[in-house]
Design a protein around this motif. Structure first.
Motif, short mmCIF file in Angstrom:
data_model
loop_
_atom_site.label_atom_id
_atom_site.label_comp_id
_atom_site.label_asym_id
_atom_site.label_seq_id
_atom_site.Cartn_x
_atom_site.Cartn_y
_atom_site.Cartn_z
N LEU A 430 31.27 24.32 37.34
CA LEU A 430 31.35 25.67 36.78
C LEU A 430 31.44 26.71 37.88
N LEU A 431 32.57 27.40 37.97
CA LEU A 431 32.66 28.58 38.84
C LEU A 431 32.10 29.76 38.08
N SER A 432 30.88 30.15 38.42
CA SER A 432 30.23 31.31 37.81
C SER A 432 29.48 31.99 38.95
N PRO A 433 30.18 32.81 39.76
CA PRO A 433 29.74 33.09 41.14
C PRO A 433 28.64 34.11 41.32
N ALA A 434 28.34 34.94 40.33
CA ALA A 434 27.25 35.93 40.44
C ALA A 434 27.50 36.95 41.54
N CYS A 435 28.73 37.06 41.99
CA CYS A 435 29.06 37.96 43.10
C CYS A 435 30.41 38.61 42.85
N ALA A 436 30.65 39.72 43.54
CA ALA A 436 31.99 40.29 43.56
C ALA A 436 32.91 39.35 44.32
N SER A 437 34.21 39.57 44.22
CA SER A 437 35.20 38.63 44.75
C SER A 437 35.78 39.06 46.09
N PHE A 438 35.42 40.24 46.58
CA PHE A 438 36.23 40.89 47.60
C PHE A 438 36.05 40.36 49.01
N ASP A 439 35.25 39.32 49.20
CA ASP A 439 35.21 38.71 50.53
C ASP A 439 36.43 37.83 50.78
N GLU A 440 36.95 37.23 49.70
CA GLU A 440 38.05 36.28 49.84
C GLU A 440 39.24 36.60 48.93
N PHE A 441 39.00 37.41 47.89
CA PHE A 441 40.03 37.63 46.88
C PHE A 441 40.19 39.11 46.55
N ASN A 442 41.29 39.44 45.83
CA ASN A 442 41.57 40.83 45.48
C ASN A 442 40.78 41.30 44.27
N SER A 443 40.36 40.36 43.42
CA SER A 443 39.69 40.70 42.17
C SER A 443 39.10 39.42 41.59
N PHE A 444 38.27 39.56 40.55
CA PHE A 444 37.75 38.36 39.91
C PHE A 444 38.87 37.58 39.24
N GLU A 445 39.91 38.29 38.77
CA GLU A 445 41.06 37.61 38.17
C GLU A 445 41.76 36.74 39.22
N HIS A 446 41.96 37.32 40.41
CA HIS A 446 42.60 36.57 41.50
C HIS A 446 41.77 35.33 41.83
N ARG A 447 40.46 35.50 41.94
CA ARG A 447 39.58 34.38 42.23
C ARG A 447 39.71 33.29 41.16
N GLY A 448 39.71 33.70 39.90
CA GLY A 448 39.83 32.72 38.82
C GLY A 448 41.17 32.00 38.83
N GLU A 449 42.24 32.72 39.11
CA GLU A 449 43.56 32.10 39.18
C GLU A 449 43.62 31.08 40.30
N VAL A 450 43.06 31.43 41.46
CA VAL A 450 43.04 30.49 42.58
C VAL A 450 42.23 29.25 42.23
N PHE A 451 41.09 29.46 41.58
CA PHE A 451 40.26 28.32 41.18
C PHE A 451 41.04 27.38 40.26
N LYS A 452 41.72 27.94 39.29
CA LYS A 452 42.48 27.10 38.37
C LYS A 452 43.61 26.37 39.09
N GLN A 453 44.23 27.06 40.04
CA GLN A 453 45.28 26.42 40.81
C GLN A 453 44.73 25.26 41.65
N LEU A 454 43.57 25.49 42.27
CA LEU A 454 42.93 24.43 43.06
C LEU A 454 42.56 23.23 42.19
N VAL A 455 42.04 23.50 41.00
CA VAL A 455 41.69 22.41 40.07
C VAL A 455 42.95 21.62 39.71
N ALA A 456 44.03 22.34 39.38
CA ALA A 456 45.28 21.67 39.02
C ALA A 456 45.79 20.80 40.16
N GLU A 457 45.66 21.30 41.39
CA GLU A 457 46.10 20.52 42.55
C GLU A 457 45.29 19.24 42.70
N ARG A 458 43.96 19.32 42.51
CA ARG A 458 43.12 18.13 42.62
C ARG A 458 43.48 17.11 41.55
N ILE A 459 43.75 17.58 40.34
CA ILE A 459 44.11 16.68 39.25
C ILE A 459 45.46 16.01 39.54
#
Length: 466
Positions: A430-459
């Protein structure tokens, strides 16, 4: 439905989405429009577009000059900032964008606020109204600015507005027909200056209510309970919402056994069972009860409410299933940017089956309650990003005697890989980060999209190997 108000000298603060949309709207309706972008603003296509509309654009400064009939301030600019103060000193009145839009088109508003759950409840309320045959649109903090929706608003259309504390802080005349306060937990304290000021901004949602309106208020936290009591003292209709037993009163929304119940003015509506909904988690029970109360209040039938409650699915980035690998489930909850939201998310899963990915840009909030929940409900915790070291220290202290594993990772990609290693069949990463996204990403949406992309790549990698 929009009134064609004519303005004289107007000021807009901020060169982001809010400032640009407000300036565009004002351009044909005001004698003059001046936009100050702020100290960090720079020239570019947005400024050029506004200049082409006849708008004066002032960049790279917060020293506001001139005199203005009205100033509309973007939500990221705190009332406590020098920029806001400079605008106020030059203006007859300073308001936020939802307040501005309300004055242009004040009929048929429903509004939702709260620290967590706003977007889900706003989207569900809109779906309930639409499912009941009403014309309705989600606007506000959810993504579509109210001002941007004014020109094509139909006469019978309902605005279902998600409103943040930033937006409510500068409201004055805003007066929805029905409105909901979901919860108040610590967040945005740097902007407001104190928890009391933050809660006061939330409560402004009801400042213009009269006894014909409906205030839907959670009573599951102490700040909201205090709001409900003050609304009672004003003689208003208050629908108390709880995920527990009947709070009594002529208006209430609660669970009886596993059944969702909404009572308005003494009339009880039995809706559906908790397990009948696609939305999962205790927090979503509260969201569903609140949305149902709002929908019933504006005329949606009980049968239509039940039908939509049973078919409405999770929103993107909010407890969003995003894949399965070797029996391990992956869930994207990137929108959980504070600790309370993560604690609520954990209630959606069987205790001991969650590998929780925590981290991002640190908000500096207290971690004790979150880590106690993680120690009780998780299989493992992976801490990553700028907040990773502080998260890891707090998690290790809380989990020292529980057997919950705690590991660290530099970035989200490494955190996901660590989570896969720690999880087994039937578990959820579960990605439920309890933090803002701006250390690595542009927004929480960007972070979520990257997470989904990473999951798809692993699968996909696993499929290629097999």
């Amino acid at each position: 439905m929009c009134t064609q108000t004519q303005f004289k000298n107007t000021l807009v603060l901020g060169l982001g989405k809010t400032g640009i949309d407000v300036a565009r709207y004002l351009a044909p309706r005001a004698e003059s429009v001046t936009l100050y972008g702020g100290a960090a603003s720079t020239d570019g296509p947005a400024a050029d577009e506004l200049r082409a509309l006849g708008i004066e654009v002032v960049l790279a400064t917060e020293k506001v000059e001139g005199h203005y009939e009205l100033a509309v301030v973007s939500p990221g600019i705190s009332e406590r900032s020098e920029f806001f103060s400079a605008a106020a000193a030059c203006s007859d009145e300073v308001i936020g964008e939802p307040e501005f839009a309300y004055r242009q088109s004040p009929d048929r508003w429903v509004a939702i606020t709260g620290t967590n759950g706003k977007t889900t409840t706003t989207s569900l309320t809109t779906a309930l109204l639409q499912g009941g045959g009403l014309s309705a649109r989600s606007v506000g903090n959810i993504g579509t600015l109210v001002t941007a929706a004014l020109d094509d608003r139909a006469d019978d259309e309902w605005f279902v507005a998600e409103l943040s504390s930033y937006q409510l802080a500068t409201s004055k005349e805003l007066h929805p027909k029905a409105a909901c306060l979901l919860n108040i937990t610590p967040d945005h304290l740097a902007w407001h200056g104190s928890m009391e000021a933050y809660a006061e901004a939330k409560e402004k949602l009801f400042q213009n209510f009269d006894p014909s309106d409906l205030a839907v208020v959670s009573v599951d936290d102490e700040w909201c309970r205090a709001v409900a009591e003050r609304l009672d003292a004003r003689g208003l209709r208050v629908c108390r919402v709880t995920t527990g037993s009947d709070p009594d009163g002529s208006c209430a929304a609660f669970t009886r056994g596993e059944m969702l119940i909404v009572r308005l003015d003494g009339v009880e509506h039995e809706l559906c069972r908790v397990d009948d909904m696609l939305l999962k988690g205790e927090h979503n029970v509260q969201n569903a009860l609140s949305a149902a109360a709002l929908a019933l209040e504006v005329g949606v039938s009980r049968d239509d409410v039940v039908r939509v409650l049973k078919t409405f699915s999770a929103l993107e980035h909010r407890i969003e299933p995003c894949g399965e690998l070797d029996g391990i489930h992956f869930v994207n909850d990137s929108k959980a940017t504070n600790t309370d939201s993560v604690e609520k998310a954990l209630t959606a899963f069987k205790p001991g089956t969650v590998v929780l990915l925590l981290g991002g840009k640190d908000k500096g909030t207290d971690l004790s309650s979150l880590m106690a929940a993680a120690a009780a409900d998780c299989r493992a915790v992976v801490c990553f990003g700028a907040a990773g070291p502080r998260m890891e220290e707090a998690a290790r202290a809380a989990c020292a005697t529980t057997g919950v594993q705690v590991v660290s990772a530099a970035h989200l990609a490494e955190a996901l890989d660590a989570g896969i290693e720690l999880a087994g069949p039937g578990d959820t990463v579960l990605l439920s980060p309890a933090c803002a996204s701006f250390d690595e990403f542009n927004s929480f949406e960007h972070r979520g999209e990257v997470f989904k992309q990473l999951v798809a790549e692993r699968i996909n990698q696993t499929k290629e190997v097999s």
